[in-house]
Design a protein around this motif. Sequence first.
Motif: not given
Length: 172
Positions: A22-23, A55-57, A66, A161-162
Amino acid sequence: MRKMFVIAIAAAILAACGEVQRSEEASTTVSGEEGSTDSPERHVARSVETEPGDWHYKESDGYPWAGFGPPASEAVFIISCRRGQVFFSHAMEVSGDDQRMTIEADGDTETIELRPIGGPVPMAEGALPANSMFIDTLLNTESAFTVSVKGRRFSLRPALEYRRVIRECRAG
């Protein structure tokens, strides 16, 4: 260089099913959920039913991205940054007349030409300049945005994230 990037994207997609990174910012919560806050960055209204997933960064070869995908699965939609452009990638094959992706956010619509990027997972991508007005809309939306591609339409919730990818892209 392109081949290395394609390999990096494919590896990143496969890695998305593993460790979640995660961010540093907290995850976005949905209006009305337990634990939500009043902060505008953390309070996101869900205007339509969205795709299940997270969502994943991550970064690959120095490029931020992302990815969105179902729990414990590969990313099926990716927003990334390379050379001042925001790329939209989707797990799919493109051929014939189905080489476009339409994204709708807050009443604005953008159609993006797609091209295949190959690799172990068939992907297609298209890009917009990071400073485009539509990217502003996507960055600032508090509602889900809709993606239409190859006869399929799905909605994705906004996420830190995005947004981080877009901000990093604009920062250079």
